[in-house]
Design a protein around this motif. Sequence first.
Motif, PDB file in Angstrom:
ATOM      1  N   SER A   1      15.354  -4.245  -0.295  1.00  0.00           N
ATOM      2  CA  SER A   1      15.550  -4.211  -1.717  1.00  0.00           C
ATOM      3  C   SER A   1      16.084  -2.992  -1.758  1.00  0.00           C
ATOM      4  O   SER A   1      16.082  -1.817  -1.185  1.00  0.00           O
ATOM      5  CB  SER A   1      14.071  -4.213  -2.260  1.00  0.00           C
ATOM      6  OG  SER A   1      13.488  -5.567  -2.176  1.00  0.00           O
ATOM      7  N   LYS A   2      16.975  -3.018  -2.799  1.00  0.00           N
ATOM      8  CA  LYS A   2      17.641  -1.719  -3.385  1.00  0.00           C
ATOM      9  C   LYS A   2      16.694  -0.736  -4.070  1.00  0.00           C
ATOM     10  O   LYS A   2      16.708   0.424  -3.879  1.00  0.00           O
ATOM     11  CB  LYS A   2      18.762  -2.024  -4.272  1.00  0.00           C
ATOM     12  CG  LYS A   2      19.665  -0.975  -4.854  1.00  0.00           C
ATOM     13  CD  LYS A   2      20.830  -1.582  -5.333  1.00  0.00           C
ATOM     14  CE  LYS A   2      21.844  -0.197  -5.650  1.00  0.00           C
ATOM     15  NZ  LYS A   2      22.871  -0.610  -6.570  1.00  0.00           N
ATOM     16  N   LEU A   3      15.755  -1.453  -4.911  1.00  0.00           N
ATOM     17  CA  LEU A   3      14.817  -0.654  -5.935  1.00  0.00           C
ATOM     18  C   LEU A   3      13.370  -1.085  -5.656  1.00  0.00           C
ATOM     19  O   LEU A   3      12.992  -2.531  -5.233  1.00  0.00           O
ATOM     20  CB  LEU A   3      15.145  -0.989  -7.124  1.00  0.00           C
ATOM     21  CG  LEU A   3      14.370  -0.412  -8.216  1.00  0.00           C
ATOM     22  CD1 LEU A   3      14.247   1.114  -8.443  1.00  0.00           C
ATOM     23  CD2 LEU A   3      14.446  -1.175  -9.356  1.00  0.00           C
ATOM     24  N   MET A   4      12.636  -0.311  -5.384  1.00  0.00           N
ATOM     25  CA  MET A   4      10.759  -0.525  -5.552  1.00  0.00           C
ATOM     26  C   MET A   4      10.537   0.070  -6.908  1.00  0.00           C
ATOM     27  O   MET A   4      10.517   1.100  -7.094  1.00  0.00           O
ATOM     28  CB  MET A   4      10.220   0.316  -4.327  1.00  0.00           C
ATOM     29  CG  MET A   4       8.748  -0.114  -4.422  1.00  0.00           C
ATOM     30  SD  MET A   4       7.871   0.695  -3.089  1.00  0.00           S
ATOM     31  CE  MET A   4       7.242   2.216  -3.567  1.00  0.00           C
ATOM     32  N   LEU A   5       9.932  -1.110  -7.619  1.00  0.00           N
ATOM     33  CA  LEU A   5       9.075  -0.746  -8.830  1.00  0.00           C
ATOM     34  C   LEU A   5       7.697  -0.478  -8.515  1.00  0.00           C
ATOM     35  O   LEU A   5       7.130  -1.391  -7.947  1.00  0.00           O
ATOM     36  CB  LEU A   5       9.226  -1.661  -9.779  1.00  0.00           C
ATOM     37  CG  LEU A   5      10.846  -1.795 -10.503  1.00  0.00           C
ATOM     38  CD1 LEU A   5      10.808  -3.092 -11.148  1.00  0.00           C
ATOM     39  CD2 LEU A   5      11.076  -0.506 -11.078  1.00  0.00           C
ATOM     40  N   LEU A   6       7.382   0.610  -8.486  1.00  0.00           N
ATOM     41  CA  LEU A   6       5.672   0.885  -8.441  1.00  0.00           C
ATOM     42  C   LEU A   6       5.129   0.657  -9.646  1.00  0.00           C
ATOM     43  O   LEU A   6       5.368   1.337 -10.760  1.00  0.00           O
ATOM     44  CB  LEU A   6       5.617   2.470  -8.084  1.00  0.00           C
ATOM     45  CG  LEU A   6       4.329   2.622  -7.468  1.00  0.00           C
ATOM     46  CD1 LEU A   6       3.653   1.650  -6.477  1.00  0.00           C
ATOM     47  CD2 LEU A   6       4.336   4.227  -6.914  1.00  0.00           C
ATOM     48  N   THR A   7       4.347  -0.559  -9.592  1.00  0.00           N
ATOM     49  CA  THR A   7       4.066  -0.700 -11.102  1.00  0.00           C
ATOM     50  C   THR A   7       2.502  -0.440 -11.177  1.00  0.00           C
ATOM     51  O   THR A   7       1.751  -0.293 -10.697  1.00  0.00           O
ATOM     52  CB  THR A   7       4.120  -2.522 -11.124  1.00  0.00           C
ATOM     53  OG1 THR A   7       3.047  -3.029 -10.338  1.00  0.00           O
ATOM     54  CG2 THR A   7       5.414  -2.874 -10.978  1.00  0.00           C
ATOM     55  N   LYS A   8       2.026  -0.898 -12.568  1.00  0.00           N
ATOM     56  CA  LYS A   8       0.641  -0.629 -13.128  1.00  0.00           C
ATOM     57  C   LYS A   8       0.140   0.925 -12.819  1.00  0.00           C
ATOM     58  O   LYS A   8      -0.846   1.113 -12.421  1.00  0.00           O
ATOM     59  CB  LYS A   8      -0.360  -1.459 -12.452  1.00  0.00           C
ATOM     60  CG  LYS A   8       0.316  -3.080 -12.520  1.00  0.00           C
ATOM     61  CD  LYS A   8      -0.848  -4.206 -12.117  1.00  0.00           C
ATOM     62  CE  LYS A   8      -0.162  -5.578 -12.193  1.00  0.00           C
ATOM     63  NZ  LYS A   8      -1.349  -6.527 -11.745  1.00  0.00           N
TER      64      LYS A   8
ATOM     65  N   PHE B   1      -5.733   4.693  -5.026  1.00  0.00           N
ATOM     66  CA  PHE B   1      -4.249   4.517  -4.705  1.00  0.00           C
ATOM     67  C   PHE B   1      -3.469   5.975  -4.656  1.00  0.00           C
ATOM     68  O   PHE B   1      -3.433   6.692  -5.636  1.00  0.00           O
ATOM     69  CB  PHE B   1      -3.733   3.472  -5.565  1.00  0.00           C
ATOM     70  CG  PHE B   1      -2.227   3.184  -5.263  1.00  0.00           C
ATOM     71  CD1 PHE B   1      -1.887   2.043  -4.080  1.00  0.00           C
ATOM     72  CD2 PHE B   1      -1.219   3.714  -5.722  1.00  0.00           C
ATOM     73  CE1 PHE B   1      -0.572   1.707  -3.976  1.00  0.00           C
ATOM     74  CE2 PHE B   1       0.228   3.321  -5.133  1.00  0.00           C
ATOM     75  CZ  PHE B   1       0.539   2.355  -4.541  1.00  0.00           C
ATOM     76  N   SER B   2      -2.673   6.196  -3.538  1.00  0.00           N
ATOM     77  CA  SER B   2      -1.887   7.452  -3.767  1.00  0.00           C
ATOM     78  C   SER B   2      -0.344   6.913  -3.744  1.00  0.00           C
ATOM     79  O   SER B   2       0.410   6.163  -3.077  1.00  0.00           O
ATOM     80  CB  SER B   2      -1.842   8.197  -2.203  1.00  0.00           C
ATOM     81  OG  SER B   2      -0.970   8.918  -1.881  1.00  0.00           O
ATOM     82  N   ALA B   3       0.207   7.369  -4.837  1.00  0.00           N
ATOM     83  CA  ALA B   3       1.601   6.786  -5.043  1.00  0.00           C
ATOM     84  C   ALA B   3       2.582   7.640  -4.269  1.00  0.00           C
ATOM     85  O   ALA B   3       3.335   7.107  -3.794  1.00  0.00           O
ATOM     86  CB  ALA B   3       1.931   7.234  -6.641  1.00  0.00           C
ATOM     87  N   ASP B   4       2.168   8.851  -4.028  1.00  0.00           N
ATOM     88  CA  ASP B   4       2.946   9.401  -2.731  1.00  0.00           C
ATOM     89  C   ASP B   4       3.217   8.936  -1.532  1.00  0.00           C
ATOM     90  O   ASP B   4       3.983   8.845  -0.921  1.00  0.00           O
ATOM     91  CB  ASP B   4       2.149  10.955  -2.625  1.00  0.00           C
ATOM     92  CG  ASP B   4       2.555  11.963  -3.817  1.00  0.00           C
ATOM     93  OD1 ASP B   4       3.565  11.662  -4.335  1.00  0.00           O
ATOM     94  OD2 ASP B   4       2.013  12.979  -3.807  1.00  0.00           O
TER      95      ASP B   4
ATOM     96  N   GLU C   1       6.060   7.214   0.545  1.00  0.00           N
ATOM     97  CA  GLU C   1       6.409   7.790   1.739  1.00  0.00           C
ATOM     98  C   GLU C   1       6.602   6.370   2.610  1.00  0.00           C
ATOM     99  O   GLU C   1       7.396   6.276   3.485  1.00  0.00           O
ATOM    100  CB  GLU C   1       5.281   8.692   2.222  1.00  0.00           C
ATOM    101  CG  GLU C   1       5.630   9.317   3.638  1.00  0.00           C
ATOM    102  CD  GLU C   1       4.468  10.083   4.053  1.00  0.00           C
ATOM    103  OE1 GLU C   1       3.805  10.865   3.004  1.00  0.00           O
ATOM    104  OE2 GLU C   1       3.621  10.100   5.105  1.00  0.00           O
ATOM    105  N   ASN C   2       5.636   5.432   2.393  1.00  0.00           N
ATOM    106  CA  ASN C   2       5.726   4.210   3.435  1.00  0.00           C
ATOM    107  C   ASN C   2       6.739   3.408   3.090  1.00  0.00           C
ATOM    108  O   ASN C   2       7.333   2.818   4.028  1.00  0.00           O
ATOM    109  CB  ASN C   2       4.314   3.377   3.260  1.00  0.00           C
ATOM    110  CG  ASN C   2       3.180   4.085   3.817  1.00  0.00           C
ATOM    111  OD1 ASN C   2       3.314   4.957   4.707  1.00  0.00           O
ATOM    112  ND2 ASN C   2       2.079   3.719   3.288  1.00  0.00           N
ATOM    113  N   ALA C   3       7.091   3.190   1.983  1.00  0.00           N
ATOM    114  CA  ALA C   3       8.445   2.713   1.579  1.00  0.00           C
ATOM    115  C   ALA C   3       9.594   3.172   2.144  1.00  0.00           C
ATOM    116  O   ALA C   3      10.401   2.536   2.733  1.00  0.00           O
ATOM    117  CB  ALA C   3       8.654   2.530   0.196  1.00  0.00           C
ATOM    118  N   ARG C   4       9.613   4.552   2.161  1.00  0.00           N
ATOM    119  CA  ARG C   4      10.788   5.262   2.745  1.00  0.00           C
ATOM    120  C   ARG C   4      10.847   5.350   4.222  1.00  0.00           C
ATOM    121  O   ARG C   4      11.969   5.353   4.763  1.00  0.00           O
ATOM    122  CB  ARG C   4      11.113   6.706   2.022  1.00  0.00           C
ATOM    123  CG  ARG C   4      11.268   6.508   0.605  1.00  0.00           C
ATOM    124  CD  ARG C   4      12.082   7.777  -0.005  1.00  0.00           C
ATOM    125  NE  ARG C   4      12.596   7.470  -1.115  1.00  0.00           N
ATOM    126  CZ  ARG C   4      12.268   8.024  -2.548  1.00  0.00           C
ATOM    127  NH1 ARG C   4      11.334   8.802  -2.496  1.00  0.00           N
ATOM    128  NH2 ARG C   4      12.815   7.506  -3.340  1.00  0.00           N
TER     129      ARG C   4
END
Length: 232
Positions: free
Chosen positions: A158-165, A174-177, A181-184
């Motif tokens: 995927s080119k983009l990850m949308l972190l939703t909600k 849930f830690s957005a950081d 980090e996991n996605a990267r």
Amino acid sequence: MNRVEVEKKVLNENQLLAEELRRRYREHGLCCVNLISAPGSGKTLLLERTLERMSPTERVAVLTGDLQTENDAKRLARFGFPVKQIITGGTCHLDARMIGRHLEGWDLDALDLLIVENVGNLVCPSSYDLGEDCKIVLLSTTEGEDKPLKYPSIFAKSKLMLLTKIDLLPYLSFSADLARENARRVHPQIEIIEISSTTGEGLDRWMVWLQEQQKPKFKDAKDSAGAENSPS
Ligand SMILES: Nc1nc2c(ncn2[C@@H]2O[C@H](COP(=O)(O)OP(=O)(O)O)[C@@H](O)[C@H]2O)c(=O)[nH]1
Ligand SMILES: [Mg+2]
């Protein structure tokens, strides 16, 4: 033929049809994005918010896939843009043949943007090229930060990850950081936008991003029109 051979054959056939779709999109200067996530991550609500922010003159259409029901198409059709539901029966992903069949009757010259909402599934849709310009993966805050590590293929593609909600963050552990980090770790260059379709946070950024994806296509279409018109 054993199972692996059959799967390979199906994927090869899909790839040929996807290349044909890609060629058609290029010819018509049409940008296609493919939204993928687990069921319930917020694809349809995001598309409702997206379409309601678009002016009626925008040349956008949506194909939305589910195993059963026309529910999502009904939710999206009320904005007045062309929308079709793809009902897959039992199939857990959209494939290029289904897209081609549902494009029939639409004038692609009258469109600049095609948004595909894939069947809710983080695994199978990642293997099926739909001729899209890019895949977009949605990860909602209720799913856990480890999903990019557990389902790396779709995050890698995927080119983009949308972190939703993200409106739910105050109520979750849930830690957005950590999710970022996991996605990267799986895809260092992945772009990430945090959004809430209920509060509207991040939606301006998302709309700009979506607009940006269409620019190369406009340029390609203009260049080829210029080439056709230029004296040879
Ligand atoms: N709190 C909150 N709920 C959301 C958000 N986006 C979607 N939802 C809810 O999540 C559920 C699933 O959303 P939907 O768009 O149908 O997900 P889809 O299966 O990925 O298309 C619905 O009840 C939505 O109202 C959001 O940003 N915040
Ligand atoms: Mg949906």
